[in-house]
Write an enzyme that holds these catalytic residues in place. Structure first.
Site, PDB file in Angstrom:
ATOM      1  CB  THR A  30     -28.063  15.071  -7.036  1.00  0.00           C
ATOM      2  OG1 THR A  30     -28.974  14.321  -6.249  1.00  0.00           O
ATOM      3  CG2 THR A  30     -28.759  15.557  -8.296  1.00  0.00           C
ATOM      4  CG  PHE A  37     -30.391  18.611 -17.302  1.00  0.00           C
ATOM      5  CD1 PHE A  37     -29.059  18.935 -17.197  1.00  0.00           C
ATOM      6  CD2 PHE A  37     -30.812  17.925 -18.436  1.00  0.00           C
ATOM      7  CE1 PHE A  37     -28.154  18.572 -18.184  1.00  0.00           C
ATOM      8  CE2 PHE A  37     -29.920  17.566 -19.428  1.00  0.00           C
ATOM      9  CZ  PHE A  37     -28.582  17.890 -19.292  1.00  0.00           C
ATOM     10  CD  GLN A 103     -34.939  10.212 -17.981  1.00  0.00           C
ATOM     11  OE1 GLN A 103     -35.254  11.149 -18.689  1.00  0.00           O
ATOM     12  NE2 GLN A 103     -35.338  10.089 -16.742  1.00  0.00           N
ATOM     13  CG  ASP A 106     -24.056   8.942 -14.061  1.00  0.00           C
ATOM     14  OD1 ASP A 106     -24.318   7.730 -14.220  1.00  0.00           O
ATOM     15  OD2 ASP A 106     -24.722   9.691 -13.307  1.00  0.00           O
ATOM     16  CG  HIS A 123     -31.072  10.308 -22.569  1.00  0.00           C
ATOM     17  ND1 HIS A 123     -31.615  11.131 -21.628  1.00  0.00           N
ATOM     18  CD2 HIS A 123     -32.100   9.946 -23.387  1.00  0.00           C
ATOM     19  CE1 HIS A 123     -32.924  11.263 -21.844  1.00  0.00           C
ATOM     20  NE2 HIS A 123     -33.237  10.552 -22.906  1.00  0.00           N
ATOM     21  CB  CYS A 156     -13.171  11.576 -36.673  1.00  0.00           C
ATOM     22  SG  CYS A 156     -12.829   9.858 -37.024  1.00  0.00           S
ATOM     23  CG  ASN A 221     -38.226  12.872  -8.243  1.00  0.00           C
ATOM     24  OD1 ASN A 221     -37.155  12.505  -8.698  1.00  0.00           O
ATOM     25  ND2 ASN A 221     -38.777  14.010  -8.588  1.00  0.00           N
TER      26      ASN A 221
HETATM   27  P1  NAD Z   1     -34.071  16.260 -14.008  1.00  0.00           P
HETATM   28  O1  NAD Z   1     -32.929  17.136 -13.700  1.00  0.00           O
HETATM   29  O2  NAD Z   1     -35.134  16.769 -14.896  1.00  0.00           O
HETATM   30  O3  NAD Z   1     -34.797  15.830 -12.650  1.00  0.00           O
HETATM   31  C1  NAD Z   1     -34.115  15.293 -11.568  1.00  0.00           C
HETATM   32  C2  NAD Z   1     -35.141  14.953 -10.513  1.00  0.00           C
HETATM   33  O4  NAD Z   1     -34.492  14.297  -9.444  1.00  0.00           O
HETATM   34  C3  NAD Z   1     -35.832  16.209  -9.921  1.00  0.00           C
HETATM   35  O5  NAD Z   1     -37.214  15.962  -9.854  1.00  0.00           O
HETATM   36  C4  NAD Z   1     -35.222  16.313  -8.514  1.00  0.00           C
HETATM   37  O6  NAD Z   1     -36.142  16.791  -7.562  1.00  0.00           O
HETATM   38  C5  NAD Z   1     -34.872  14.873  -8.216  1.00  0.00           C
HETATM   39  N1  NAD Z   1     -33.732  14.719  -7.319  1.00  0.00           N
HETATM   40  C6  NAD Z   1     -32.574  15.429  -7.294  1.00  0.00           C
HETATM   41  N2  NAD Z   1     -31.740  14.935  -6.353  1.00  0.00           N
HETATM   42  C7  NAD Z   1     -32.411  13.899  -5.765  1.00  0.00           C
HETATM   43  C8  NAD Z   1     -32.083  12.982  -4.729  1.00  0.00           C
HETATM   44  N3  NAD Z   1     -30.913  13.044  -4.075  1.00  0.00           N
HETATM   45  N4  NAD Z   1     -32.989  12.041  -4.394  1.00  0.00           N
HETATM   46  C9  NAD Z   1     -34.196  11.968  -5.028  1.00  0.00           C
HETATM   47  N5  NAD Z   1     -34.566  12.820  -6.011  1.00  0.00           N
HETATM   48  C10 NAD Z   1     -33.666  13.750  -6.395  1.00  0.00           C
HETATM   49  O7  NAD Z   1     -33.492  14.864 -14.493  1.00  0.00           O
HETATM   50  P2  NAD Z   1     -34.044  13.844 -15.567  1.00  0.00           P
HETATM   51  O8  NAD Z   1     -35.513  13.680 -15.449  1.00  0.00           O
HETATM   52  O9  NAD Z   1     -33.160  12.629 -15.467  1.00  0.00           O
HETATM   53  O10 NAD Z   1     -33.759  14.562 -16.950  1.00  0.00           O
HETATM   54  C11 NAD Z   1     -32.515  15.151 -17.168  1.00  0.00           C
HETATM   55  C12 NAD Z   1     -31.793  14.718 -18.401  1.00  0.00           C
HETATM   56  O11 NAD Z   1     -30.472  15.168 -18.249  1.00  0.00           O
HETATM   57  C13 NAD Z   1     -31.686  13.248 -18.604  1.00  0.00           C
HETATM   58  O12 NAD Z   1     -32.055  13.029 -19.891  1.00  0.00           O
HETATM   59  C14 NAD Z   1     -30.212  12.890 -18.433  1.00  0.00           C
HETATM   60  O13 NAD Z   1     -29.720  12.256 -19.598  1.00  0.00           O
HETATM   61  C15 NAD Z   1     -29.483  14.192 -18.364  1.00  0.00           C
HETATM   62  N6  NAD Z   1     -28.586  14.329 -17.206  1.00  0.00           N
HETATM   63  C16 NAD Z   1     -27.871  13.266 -16.771  1.00  0.00           C
HETATM   64  C17 NAD Z   1     -27.032  13.401 -15.684  1.00  0.00           C
HETATM   65  C18 NAD Z   1     -26.271  12.188 -15.235  1.00  0.00           C
HETATM   66  O14 NAD Z   1     -25.955  11.332 -16.026  1.00  0.00           O
HETATM   67  N7  NAD Z   1     -25.946  12.083 -13.943  1.00  0.00           N
HETATM   68  C19 NAD Z   1     -26.921  14.631 -15.026  1.00  0.00           C
HETATM   69  C20 NAD Z   1     -27.657  15.724 -15.513  1.00  0.00           C
HETATM   70  C21 NAD Z   1     -28.498  15.559 -16.613  1.00  0.00           C
END
Ligand code: NAD
Length: 251
Positions: A30, A37, A103, A106, A123, A156, A221
């Site tokens: 983030t 998500f 997970q 990116d 993923h 494709c 987290n």
């Molecule tokens: P999630 O969105 O369920 O949870 C993200 C967690 O990170 C939350 O608990 C939030 O409080 C915490 N968070 C957010 N910013 C933070 C920071 N700066 N420092 C510390 N904690 C922080 O994410 P998830 O559990 O990874 O599940 C989401 C799914 O979506 C995954 O399977 C993933 O594949 C996919 N996803 C991936 C991306 C990416 O690749 N960057 C982005 C969005 C979703």
């Protein structure tokens, strides 16, 4: 315990462990400008997920799916590793990270310098596009060009549906990567989880495997997770800040 003393304790345990594994979720990215998500303002507030079966059975669903992907594309290609990704890569370089299980889709761990074979992508990776019939891989950049030229649901040359090489809801998990992640968590003595709600499988199981093996379980987290009660250290602060502060205590 203050956050400073938690960070010092995390550094000490990290240095005295032998098999350190880092497990990341959307929260680590983030601070690179990629929304997660489930946080406030996250992607689920904007979109409902499109399930794999819908993608495969409905052209309308594929058009909607690619419309979303195309709108996220500029943000994704502009994203750069942040302080947390860079710290994880430096720790790997120092021999203090056996592997990174993620997970995320990116590719930012690799961009920060963790070698490809040390990043277990549960993923998939959204920079690749896969044909759902013949498995041929394409670059997302080429497919984005086709979408911008008016191809709403690219296919494709074999006629198969093209889909980013990521795991959708309802799609089978990659066997090799899942097995690797499970083995790593079953054998590590230190697991740091960064930025995941740990709500979906196998993410929801992996910290439990590490704990069963007697590993030290640490977490950075911003919000609560089902594992908070089992963590040896839970730091509720931004991953980038915490990881750069941690590096000050790692020689
Ligand atoms: P999630 O969105 O369920 O949870 C993200 C967690 O990170 C939350 O608990 C939030 O409080 C915490 N968070 C957010 N910013 C933070 C920071 N700066 N420092 C510390 N904690 C922080 O994410 P998830 O559990 O990874 O599940 C989401 C799914 O979506 C995954 O399977 C993933 O594949 C996919 N996803 C991936 C991306 C990416 O690749 N960057 C982005 C969005 C979703």
């Amino acid at each position: 315990m203050t956050i400073d003393s938690q960070i010092i304790s995390l550094a000490k345990t990290w240095l005295s462990s032998q098999q350190q594994v880092v497990f990341t979720g959307a929260g680590i990215s983030t601070e690179s400008g990629i929304p997660d998500f489930r946080s406030k303002g996250g992607l689920w507030e904007k979109y409902q997920p499109i399930y794999y079966d819908e993608f495969m059975s409905s052209r309308d669903a594929r058009i909607e799916y690619w419309k979303r992907k195309a709108s996220l594309y500029p943000n994704l290609v502009a994203a750069r590793p942040n302080k947390a990704h860079i710290a994880v890569a430096e720790l790997h370089e120092k021999g203090l990270v056996k592997a990174v299980v993620t997970q995320n889709i990116d590719g930012l761990h690799q961009l920060a310098g963790v070698p490809n074979d040390k990043v277990i992508e549960l993923h998939g990776n959204t920079m690749r596009v896969r044909c759902m019939s013949c498995d041929k891989l394409e670059s997302i950049h080429d497919i984005q060009q086709r979408i911008e030229a008016g191809d709403e649901a690219p296919e494709c040359t074999c006629g198969g549906f093209l889909k980013p090489d990521t795991i959708s809801f309802g799609q089978a998990m990659p066997v090799e990567e899942t097995n690797k992640a499970v083995n790593l968590c079953n054998s590590c003595d230190f697991l740091l989880v960064i930025g995941s709600t740990l709500l979906v499988q196998p993410a929801s199981l992996l910290p439990g495997y590490a704990k069963q093996n007697g590993a030290f379980l640490a977490m950075i987290n911003l919000s609560e997770t089902p594992y908070d009660g089992e963590c040896d250290i839970k730091i509720e602060d931004k991953a980038g800040e915490v990881m750069s502060a941690l590096m000050e205590h790692i020689p």
